[in-house]
Write a protein that holds these residues in place. Structure first.
Motif, PDB file in Angstrom:
ATOM      1  N   SER A  71       1.903   9.252  -5.845  1.00  0.00           N
ATOM      2  CA  SER A  71       2.407  10.607  -5.613  1.00  0.00           C
ATOM      3  C   SER A  71       3.462  10.976  -6.646  1.00  0.00           C
ATOM      4  O   SER A  71       3.542  12.129  -7.077  1.00  0.00           O
ATOM      5  CB  SER A  71       2.956  10.766  -4.189  1.00  0.00           C
ATOM      6  OG  SER A  71       4.160  10.056  -4.027  1.00  0.00           O
ATOM      7  N   ASP A 131       1.116   4.094  -2.836  1.00  0.00           N
ATOM      8  CA  ASP A 131       0.949   5.521  -2.538  1.00  0.00           C
ATOM      9  C   ASP A 131       2.128   6.324  -3.080  1.00  0.00           C
ATOM     10  O   ASP A 131       1.938   7.420  -3.628  1.00  0.00           O
ATOM     11  CB  ASP A 131       0.820   5.757  -1.030  1.00  0.00           C
ATOM     12  CG  ASP A 131      -0.503   5.275  -0.458  1.00  0.00           C
ATOM     13  OD1 ASP A 131      -1.432   4.981  -1.234  1.00  0.00           O
ATOM     14  OD2 ASP A 131      -0.594   5.198   0.788  1.00  0.00           O
ATOM     15  N   ARG A 143       0.841  -1.199   0.000  1.00  0.00           N
ATOM     16  CA  ARG A 143       0.000   0.000   0.000  1.00  0.00           C
ATOM     17  C   ARG A 143       0.884   1.261   0.000  1.00  0.00           C
ATOM     18  O   ARG A 143       0.625   2.206  -0.749  1.00  0.00           O
ATOM     19  CB  ARG A 143      -0.926  -0.010   1.221  1.00  0.00           C
ATOM     20  CG  ARG A 143      -2.023   1.019   1.154  1.00  0.00           C
ATOM     21  CD  ARG A 143      -3.050   0.888   2.293  1.00  0.00           C
ATOM     22  NE  ARG A 143      -3.586  -0.458   2.435  1.00  0.00           N
ATOM     23  CZ  ARG A 143      -3.285  -1.306   3.442  1.00  0.00           C
ATOM     24  NH1 ARG A 143      -2.482  -0.940   4.410  1.00  0.00           N
ATOM     25  NH2 ARG A 143      -3.807  -2.508   3.491  1.00  0.00           N
TER      26      ARG A 143
END
Length: 162
Positions: A20, A16, A12
């Motif tokens: 980003s 992320d 996860r």
């Protein structure tokens, strides 16, 4: 922050980070009006230290996986925009060196360095042994992805040949 993490927590977090990075890349490309290869070259040049090997068009072509003609066009485009300059290669007048010439106070420098600055700040909070673990972990992921992509490309070529 918990003292332990599951494999799902790591995946996860990596997802992320990827998301980003994509958002950061889109913002940089949009605000600077440049393409992905242009940004990759500028970031590469910004990360070079004074003791690093001079950057040549051949080095850039290899890094990007593009032809020498495409590399020349890319360097021309960046030079016309004022992002880079060409200089004679030390000791070889037939070759050139490509150097970034982005003003140190320019927002462009900050935009192009967002990922690196964030990574340096996060890495600074780790001890040397922890940094080694993280670097090895990320290298393992990158190596695995490259191997998987290479396998998929071979499978794709074989299925097309059938």
């Amino acid at each position: 922050m918990r003292n332990s993490a599951t494999a799902d927590d790591v995946v996860r977090a990596l997802n992320d980070l990827t998301d980003s990075g994509i958002a950061s890349e889109r913002a940089a490309l949009s605000s600077l009006g440049i393409g992905p290869n242009d940004a990759k070259v500028l970031r590469f040049l910004l990360q070079r230290g004074p003791d690093d090997e001079p950057v040549t068009p051949r080095m850039l072509a290899s890094m990007l996986g593009i032809s020498s003609a495409a590399t020349t066009a890319l360097i021309d485009r960046l030079a016309e925009a004022g992002w880079v300059e060409r200089e004679p290669y030390p000791g070889d007048r037939r070759s050139i060196v490509v150097r970034e010439k982005i003003d140190p106070d320019s927002p462009a420098r900050r935009i192009l360095s967002v990922r690196r600055a964030s990574a340096v700040a996060a890495a600074a909070r780790l001890g040397p042994a922890e940094r080694r673990i993280v670097a090895d972990f990320l290298d393992d992921i990158a190596r695995g992805e490259r191997e998987d992509i290479d396998e998929l490309a071979v499978d794709d070529r074989q299925s097309r040949a059938s």
